[in-house]
Design a protein around this motif. Structure first.
Motif, PDB file in Angstrom:
ATOM      1  N   SER A 160       0.827  -1.212   0.000  1.00 42.20           N
ATOM      2  CA  SER A 160       0.000   0.000   0.000  1.00 42.20           C
ATOM      3  C   SER A 160       0.862   1.264   0.000  1.00 42.20           C
ATOM      4  CB  SER A 160      -0.929  -0.006   1.206  1.00 42.20           C
ATOM      5  OG  SER A 160      -0.195   0.061   2.393  1.00 42.20           O
ATOM      6  N   ILE A 161       2.085   1.164   0.586  1.00 45.07           N
ATOM      7  CA  ILE A 161       2.972   2.329   0.598  1.00 45.07           C
ATOM      8  C   ILE A 161       3.451   2.632  -0.823  1.00 45.07           C
ATOM      9  CG2 ILE A 161       5.208   3.173   1.429  1.00 45.07           C
ATOM     10  CD1 ILE A 161       3.123   3.127   3.590  1.00 45.07           C
TER      11      ILE A 161
ATOM     12  N   GLU B 244       1.860   1.842  -3.586  1.00 49.25           N
ATOM     13  CA  GLU B 244       0.714   2.365  -4.327  1.00 49.25           C
ATOM     14  C   GLU B 244       0.469   3.827  -3.982  1.00 49.25           C
ATOM     15  OE1 GLU B 244      -2.652  -0.242  -3.659  1.00 49.25           O
ATOM     16  OE2 GLU B 244      -2.178  -1.168  -5.595  1.00 49.25           O
ATOM     17  N   ALA B 245       0.615   4.144  -2.677  1.00 52.42           N
ATOM     18  CA  ALA B 245       0.377   5.517  -2.246  1.00 52.42           C
ATOM     19  C   ALA B 245       1.338   6.452  -2.957  1.00 52.42           C
ATOM     20  CB  ALA B 245       0.549   5.628  -0.732  1.00 52.42           C
ATOM     21  N   ALA B 246       2.607   6.078  -3.004  1.00 56.28           N
ATOM     22  CA  ALA B 246       3.606   6.951  -3.613  1.00 56.28           C
ATOM     23  C   ALA B 246       3.388   7.043  -5.116  1.00 56.28           C
ATOM     24  CB  ALA B 246       5.009   6.445  -3.299  1.00 56.28           C
ATOM     25  N   LEU B 247       3.167   5.887  -5.761  1.00 55.36           N
ATOM     26  CA  LEU B 247       2.925   5.909  -7.210  1.00 55.36           C
ATOM     27  C   LEU B 247       1.661   6.707  -7.513  1.00 55.36           C
ATOM     28  CD1 LEU B 247       3.709   2.201  -8.110  1.00 55.36           C
ATOM     29  CD2 LEU B 247       5.075   4.194  -8.718  1.00 55.36           C
ATOM     30  N   GLY B 248       0.669   6.596  -6.623  1.00 54.43           N
ATOM     31  CA  GLY B 248      -0.614   7.252  -6.828  1.00 54.43           C
ATOM     32  C   GLY B 248      -0.525   8.769  -6.862  1.00 54.43           C
ATOM     33  N   VAL B 249       0.432   9.359  -6.119  1.00 58.23           N
ATOM     34  CA  VAL B 249       0.566  10.816  -6.189  1.00 58.23           C
ATOM     35  C   VAL B 249       1.551  11.211  -7.272  1.00 58.23           C
ATOM     36  CG1 VAL B 249      -0.104  11.370  -3.835  1.00 58.23           C
ATOM     37  CG2 VAL B 249       2.281  10.870  -4.332  1.00 58.23           C
ATOM     38  N   GLY B 250       2.022  10.245  -8.047  1.00 58.87           N
ATOM     39  CA  GLY B 250       2.848  10.590  -9.200  1.00 58.87           C
ATOM     40  C   GLY B 250       4.342  10.488  -8.946  1.00 58.87           C
ATOM     41  N   ALA B 251       4.751   9.750  -7.892  1.00 54.01           N
ATOM     42  CA  ALA B 251       6.187   9.534  -7.699  1.00 54.01           C
ATOM     43  C   ALA B 251       6.665   8.518  -8.732  1.00 54.01           C
ATOM     44  CB  ALA B 251       6.460   9.018  -6.298  1.00 54.01           C
TER      45      ALA B 251
ATOM     46  N   THR C 227       9.699   6.368  -5.444  1.00 58.17           N
ATOM     47  CA  THR C 227       8.933   5.497  -4.546  1.00 58.17           C
ATOM     48  C   THR C 227       9.880   4.649  -3.695  1.00 58.17           C
ATOM     49  OG1 THR C 227       7.189   5.377  -6.170  1.00 58.17           O
ATOM     50  CG2 THR C 227       7.174   3.702  -4.462  1.00 58.17           C
TER      51      THR C 227
END
Lengths: 282, 430
Positions: free
Chosen positions: B313-314, B316-323, B328
């Motif tokens: 989930s970490i 996904e969270a980082a990729l999700g904001v465009g990292a 990431t």
């Protein structure tokens, strides 16, 4: 017949009440299309998860994707911001356009795409850092803020728009993981809107939350719809009826029916939709 | 009513269960007993091991020093070449004078004194005279350790009860030592020399400093190579590499390498680093290189499992904001995996610290009477020092072997504690 309903669906017996309330949204002005999906097929290795899905998602509104588990609604959601790229063996065909541009085009960098299309996940997943750092991370890596004060401004306005500012203003430098589940989910929404995306994708954002926190998030979604295009996957038909203006029903990887939420819930054209929303399966 | 159709009425069920209950309890008790016995046996072995090492080695940390005033007779020392004089004899005569005796014409008595006084005193005198020739003709007090056999007598390991011809020191030497001890010329204290001197042919002058410094230099080489390379390799394999047949093959091979006997790495080091790349043998550099090779698989495996433990989930969270993927990994995943990475790295270094076999292959088993001169100089390390002393014939080295093991164990314990502290300090929950 209500007596034949599955126990798990029992809470949705209230759905018709909300549908009555939601009628007001039914008469939508023809909003411009933000996301246009045409003949989208998604494969996980040999297994096909989506079959020829074509769907228009209107600007400045909430589109709900509903359907039984494993019907491909999350898969569709994740192909909009190319989160499926991270899954080994996943292949997407067809066209998904964001403002007329194919998101799978070679010229589109997924980093830029994901800055434009934010995402909120099922389980709140704040970074194990401070509340401030959580919200500031996106603007920082994209270089959106030019200085410390501007960054602080972005963090504050994002938290305010996510309706969390009042609760965390005095503890911005405490860990985000220390918040309650509902607060964490709003923090994650604040993190997503801090990079000023055009679209926010929400993958069952309330499934891990209690009813009060759920109500709070739903209110927030309703407020955010004025500025963003929101696509939400939900298992709760009541929620879809409450928050969305457009609903798309998925079944076994196919898009069965899509239309204004009021129509889908009161007058579905497909018998499968009818069966699902009345709780005969799902 | 369908009750009649049920196969077991309630009373029967209870009886059936109760009948077996005793057996089940007995089984549980037996299992607990076995468990306790296993722990007791393990602890007993550990206690025997540690007890033996400590009882053998603790006496090393006590030493006996003698202080004697020595007259530097100008007639016996050539000012132009002070090296030629017999300083040991001067020390021996001074000791005899202190005992109220005089040497006979054959030098028998002074010879006997030389058997109980370390030649370190003579070396000290030579050094002083060389530095300051004006000392010649004066009387100066010099102090140094007694010979290790003499120390063993003071420690009770050579006993008067043993028949004279079966021990290394005769009755007269024992009498002298008692007398010197009673007069206060010989004093006992903490053996700082053991920690500040390096290896020596004389047990009483041998210490572990050279080995400690050698070990530290070697570990520095190992750590600077194995940790960055291992962490980066593991990060690439875990976070970036496509999962296919090649990466599977690499993974299997890394796991196999972790199980390769360490002496094989020594042979590899000998062939590659010394024979082919001409790295100086017996140096901390070549030792560190070999141990880095040996530690790499362990570091890679530890890092990979630490990375695996970071919830997806970490990412996904980082990729999700465009990292990006690199952002990431380096902003979120690797920092969260760091406690696990560091714990694995420290434990593999602790393992490397205690490694002996591969170092024997690359010539580290040599007599090095000093701290290593840089990374390419000859060096010895703690476990090899233990090995060398264990093979020495003098009795004084036996207690030093155990003492060197104690020093080694102290370093091991420090490193393991550091690993635990790092884990406690940086452990995160989510």
């Amino acid at each position: 017949m209500p007596s034949q309903r599955d126990d798990a669906m029992a809470h949705d017996t209230t759905a018709p009440v909300h549908i009555a309330v939601d009628r007001q949204h039914a008469a939508l002005p023809a909003a411009p299309v933000k996301i246009r999906a045409r003949d989208v097929n998604v494969f996980y290795g040999e297994k096909q998860a989506l079959f020829d899905v074509s769907l228009d998602v209107p600007e400045n509104s909430v589109t709900a994707l509903i359907g039984p588990s494993g019907c491909g609604k999350s898969t569709f959601l994740r192909s909009i911001n190319r989160m499926n790229d991270t899954i080994p063996g996943c292949k997407v065909t067809g066209r998904i356009e964001l403002d007329g541009e194919d998101v799978n085009d070679r010229s589109i960098d997924p980093v830029v795409l994901r800055a434009r299309v934010g995402m909120v996940f099922q389980k709140p997943n704040p970074f194990p850092k401070t509340i401030f750092e959580n919200v500031a991370y996106g603007p920082r890596i994209h270089g959106i803020a030019s200085g410390k004060t501007e960054l602080e401004g972005i963090v504050e306005s994002s938290l305010k728009r996510a309706g969390l500012w009042a609760e965390v203003a005095d503890r911005l430098h405490q860990p985000g993981t220390g918040l309650s589940g509902g607060q964490q989910q709003r923090l994650v929404i604040a993190r997503a809107i801090a990079v000023s995306p055009e679209v926010i994708l929400m993958d069952e954002p309330c499934s891990a939350l209690d009813p009060i926190a759920t109500a709070r998030i739903e209110e927030l979604i309703d407020e955010l719809r004025n500025q963003y295009c929101i696509v939400i996957v939900t298992h709760s038909m009541a929620q879809a009826a409450r928050v969305s203006q457009k609903t798309a029903f998925f079944h076994l990887g196919k898009l069965v029916e899509a239309g204004p939420t009021g129509e889908i819930f009161t007058n579905p054209r497909d018998s499968r939709t009818q069966d699902y929303i009345t709780g005969r399966f799902g | 009513m369908t009750d009649a159709a049920l196969p077991t009425p309630a009373t029967n069920l209870r009886q059936t269960v109760e009948a077996r209950l005793k057996k089940r309890h007995a089984q549980e008790m037996r299992f607990r007993l076995y468990g306790r016995m296993a722990i007791i046996v393990a602890l007993a072995f550990l206690a025997v091991l540690l007890g033996r090492i400590v009882t053998q080695g603790y006496s090393t940390f006590i030493d006996y020093q003698i202080a004697v005033p020595v007259h530097l007779d100008a007639s016996k020392i050539d000012k132009a070449d002070p090296t030629g004089a017999n300083y040991d004899l001067m020390v021996a005569n001074s000791v005899l004078a202190k005992l109220g005796e005089t040497d006979d014409e054959f030098g028998n008595k002074s010879g006997k004194v030389m058997e109980i006084m370390s030649n370190d005193l003579g070396f000290q005198l030579l050094k002083m005279v060389r530095e300051d020739p004006s000392l010649i003709g004066k009387t100066i007090t010099v102090s140094g350790p007694v010979k290790s056999d003499a120390a063993l007598y003071f420690k009770g390991q050579i006993q008067r009860a043993t028949p004279e011809d079966e021990r290394k020191l005769d009755n007269q030497q024992l009498d002298w030592m008692d007398k010197l001890k009673a007069s206060g010329a010989v004093t006992s204290g903490f053996n700082t020399g053991f920690l500040t001197r390096s290896d020596s042919t004389e047990p009483e002058q041998a210490g572990v400093l050279g080995a400690i410094v050698g070990s530290m230099m070697m570990l520095l080489v190992t750590a600077t190579l194995a940790i960055p390379i291992g962490v980066l390799a593991a990060t690439y394999l875990e976070e970036f590499a496509p999962k296919n047949r090649w990466t599977d093959l690499i993974e299997v091979n890394i796991n196999n390498l972790a199980a390769v006997p360490s002496i094989v790495y020594g042979l590899l080091g000998l062939a590659v680093f010394i024979n082919w790349m001409a790295v100086p043998r017996s140096s901390p550099l070549v030792g560190g290189l070999v141990l880095a090779l040996m530690s790499l698989p362990t570091v890679i495996i530890a890092t990979r499992s630490a990375l695996k433990a970071v919830p997806p989930s970490i990412r996904e969270a980082a990729l999700g904001v465009g990292a990006s993927r690199t952002q990431t990994v380096f902003h979120h995943v690797l920092p969260l995996a760091m406690p696990g990475v560091m714990t694995g790295a420290i434990l593999s270094l602790a393992h490397a610290l205690g490694e002996t076999a591969p170092l024997l292959m690359i010539g580290m088993v040599s007599f090095v009477p000093g701290v290593p001169e840089g990374f390419t100089g000859a060096a010895t390390v703690l476990p090899v020092q233990v090995f060398i002393w264990e093979n020495a014939s003098e009795r004084g080295f036996h207690e030093r072997t155990a003492a060197a093991i104690i020093v080694l164990l102290v370093f091991m314990i420090i490193m393991n504690l550091a690993a635990i502290l790092v884990r406690r300090r940086f452990e995160r929950r989510w």
